[in-house]
Design a protein around this motif. Structure first.
Motif, PDB file in Angstrom:
ATOM      1  N   UNK A 123       0.816  -1.215   0.000  1.00 46.44           N
ATOM      2  CA  UNK A 123       0.000   0.000   0.000  1.00 46.44           C
ATOM      3  C   UNK A 123       0.849   1.266   0.000  1.00 46.44           C
ATOM      4  N   UNK A 124       2.100   1.162   0.468  1.00 44.24           N
ATOM      5  CA  UNK A 124       2.983   2.336   0.429  1.00 44.24           C
ATOM      6  C   UNK A 124       3.291   2.750  -1.002  1.00 44.24           C
ATOM      7  N   UNK A 125       3.238   1.810  -1.919  1.00 47.19           N
ATOM      8  CA  UNK A 125       3.488   2.132  -3.322  1.00 47.19           C
ATOM      9  C   UNK A 125       2.378   3.010  -3.897  1.00 47.19           C
ATOM     10  N   UNK A 126       1.218   2.961  -3.276  1.00 45.64           N
ATOM     11  CA  UNK A 126       0.089   3.785  -3.708  1.00 45.64           C
ATOM     12  C   UNK A 126      -0.037   5.034  -2.837  1.00 45.64           C
ATOM     13  N   UNK A 127       0.321   4.910  -1.568  1.00 43.49           N
ATOM     14  CA  UNK A 127       0.108   5.988  -0.596  1.00 43.49           C
ATOM     15  C   UNK A 127       0.988   7.198  -0.891  1.00 43.49           C
ATOM     16  N   UNK A 128       2.234   6.965  -1.294  1.00 48.00           N
ATOM     17  CA  UNK A 128       3.171   8.063  -1.497  1.00 48.00           C
ATOM     18  C   UNK A 128       3.229   8.438  -2.982  1.00 48.00           C
ATOM     19  N   UNK A 129       2.972   9.702  -3.297  1.00 45.08           N
ATOM     20  CA  UNK A 129       2.909  10.113  -4.709  1.00 45.08           C
ATOM     21  C   UNK A 129       4.161   9.784  -5.507  1.00 45.08           C
ATOM     22  N   UNK A 130       5.349   9.971  -4.926  1.00 50.46           N
ATOM     23  CA  UNK A 130       6.586   9.680  -5.653  1.00 50.46           C
ATOM     24  C   UNK A 130       6.660   8.206  -6.020  1.00 50.46           C
ATOM     25  N   UNK A 131       6.358   7.352  -5.049  1.00 50.82           N
ATOM     26  CA  UNK A 131       6.396   5.915  -5.307  1.00 50.82           C
ATOM     27  C   UNK A 131       5.270   5.495  -6.241  1.00 50.82           C
ATOM     28  N   UNK A 132       4.124   6.138  -6.113  1.00 53.17           N
ATOM     29  CA  UNK A 132       2.990   5.820  -6.989  1.00 53.17           C
ATOM     30  C   UNK A 132       3.344   6.099  -8.447  1.00 53.17           C
ATOM     31  N   UNK A 133       3.996   7.230  -8.668  1.00 51.72           N
ATOM     32  CA  UNK A 133       4.385   7.622 -10.030  1.00 51.72           C
ATOM     33  C   UNK A 133       5.409   6.635 -10.603  1.00 51.72           C
TER      34      UNK A 133
END
Length: 499
Positions: A275-285
């Motif tokens: 879920x951290x991959x989605x929660x943080x904008x930098x990681x989401x991108x």
């Protein structure tokens, strides 16, 4: 000091690390044998009927079948021919479904519970299910075991790849990542040699699985990843592992003292996960772009393999060629990705664009070429050039992805990207059927996919000679802020990373 500085003091790629990496890399031969098993174990030999009349039912039909080649397979033992032939492909598909599930499960598990226990558990179960495959009493058991082997094999090999990165200094990540993929390609050729001499499918499955036992015994004493220990606040244990590595490297006087890692998980706090991959904008991108690039690499790689045309001749030689054609990609990767003027991002983009251009170029070939030109420039040669290029891109994206994610969620990020990779592999066999619309249509699809993945990869930050993030909070450091600022100039302002 931090882990990178400690690695410099104990030896980034010392004698002990070389022994570990060689063993981890050679494991890819076992992984390749398991991945390619269905190609020979599910092979359908030529057959004839001993009756002039064709029986109307499958049960009657198999009573009159005589196989004419000197090997056995699940097709010959359980008569998976005619309307039952789909079961061979189904077993192969189940293996890739297992890979997809394993990539998703093992990444977060190893990020939470450690690399070593998840890796050893996966390897042990891989060996167990592999032997059950060789002893399967019927097709149903065989198919289920292929699903389970795929699950643990895909997850275990993913963790093994991360371990090859985390036991050495960052400057050697490109080397260890490239060697991993190179040995996998060699493993495909090695499997063809084993299959040439062992023609009984059960014996072949058992022999191909035996190296797993040896590797499991070798890895029982492997230490936990010091980077994982450090990123989870287990600083003292990380220091012990680093000092052990230093001593094994011949540096008896080494003393390692690590500073506390920012953003480590404390007792009572929730651990980092998918879920951290989605929660943080930098990681989401980053994750969104990487998932598409992994998907493209898989789609084009497997699609070109299926669409380049079936090689005539010896079955075992063909399997070896499909593996060895990838070998030249790896020295090319090693040369370009460590150059300051190319780096990871530009090299990956260049190879994907080359693969895309090679595919699209097939539609511009004239129908009639003179012999000399036609021998060198034809659809097959362009397709194989495309496969060589996408193999190189595939190799780079492994290393690039590992460097883009912080240690605390590195396996989770690799797992999600590998999942999208498997989706591309599942869809690839359907693309060649587009030939019914236009003979060039499959190559157009591969070409557009390769070029779009290449251009999209330019939006990722370069990681060459940049520090590796241990925690998500490390992305706040000036070095990473500069990387983000560079990206923002090209794509517009983004949200600031959440605390």
């Amino acid at each position: 000091m931090d882990v990178d500085a400690a690695m410099l003091s104990v030896g980034e790629f010392g004698r002990y690390q070389k022994q570990l990496i060689v063993t981890l890399v050679l494991l890819q031969i076992y992984v390749a044998c398991q991945s390619m098993l269905i190609v020979l174990v599910g092979a359908q030999p030529e057959y004839r009927l001993n009756t002039p009349e064709v029986p109307s039912t499958h049960e009657e039909f198999v009573k009159h079948v005589i196989f004419e080649e000197d090997f056995t397979s699940i097709a010959t033992e359980w008569y998976l021919i005619r309307q039952e032939a789909y079961k061979v492909n189904l077993a192969g598909s189940l293996f890739f479904v297992g890979l997809l599930i394993g990539n998703v499960l093992f990444g977060p598990l190893s990020d939470r519970f450690g690399r070593k226990p998840i890796f050893l558990a996966g390897l042990f179960l891989d060996v167990v299910f592999g032997f059950i495959t060789a002893l399967a009493p019927n097709y149903e058991v065989f198919a289920v075991t292929r699903l389970l082997v795929g699950l643990v094999n895909g997850g275990m090999s993913l963790v093994a790849f991360v371990l090859t990165q985390e036991f050495v200094g960052k400057s050697y990540w490109a080397l260890t990542g490239s060697l991993t993929n190179l040995v996998f390609a060699v493993g495909i050729a090695a499997f063809s040699v084993i299959g040439y001499y062992i023609r009984d499918w059960r014996a072949l499955a058992a022999v191909a699985n035996c190296p797993g036992v040896v590797f499991f015994l070798l890895f029982i004493t492997i230490p936990e990843s010091p980077r994982w220990l450090y990123s989870h606040g287990r600083t003292e244990e990380a220091e012990e592992v680093l000092q052990y590595i230093g001593h094994r490297n011949g540096n008896e006087m080494i003393f390692v003292q690590l500073k506390p890692c920012a953003g480590t998980t404390k007792i009572g706090q929730s651990v980092h996960g998918v879920m951290d991959l989605v929660r943080y904008p930098t990681l989401r991108w980053r994750t969104a772009i990487l998932m598409y690039v992994w998907y493209v690499c898989s789609l084009v790689y497997y699609g070109l393999t299926l669409n380049a045309g079936e090689l005539k001749g010896n079955r075992y030689l063909n399997i070896a060629l499909y593996g060895l054609v990838e070998v030249p990609a790896f020295p090319l990767c090693l040369y370009f990705i460590d150059k300051s003027w190319s780096g990871r991002r530009k090299t990956m983009t260049a190879f994907l664009l080359f693969a895309g251009v090679a595919c699209i170029s097939t539609m511009f070939l004239p129908r009639h070429l003179d012999f000399d030109l036609g021998f060198l420039l034809n659809v097959t040669s362009l397709a194989l050039c495309g496969k060589l290029a996408v193999s190189a891109a595939f190799n780079i994206v492994y290393v690039f992805t590992a460097e883009l994610y912080p240690t605390v969620i590195r396996n989770a990020g690799l797992g999600i990207c590998s999942m999208s990779c498997r989706v591309g592999g599942i869809l690839a066999p359907f693309v060649p059927s587009l030939r019914s619309l236009n003979p060039s249509m499959p190559f157009i699809v591969f070409g557009i996919a390769g070029m779009s993945g290449g251009f999209l990869g330019l939006l990722l930050p370069e990681t060459l000679n940049k520090p590796i993030a241990e925690s998500i909070e490390d992305l706040h450091t000036p070095a990473y802020q500069r990387l983000e600022d560079k990206r923002k100039k090209g794509v517009g302002s983004q949200e600031s990373i959440q605390s």
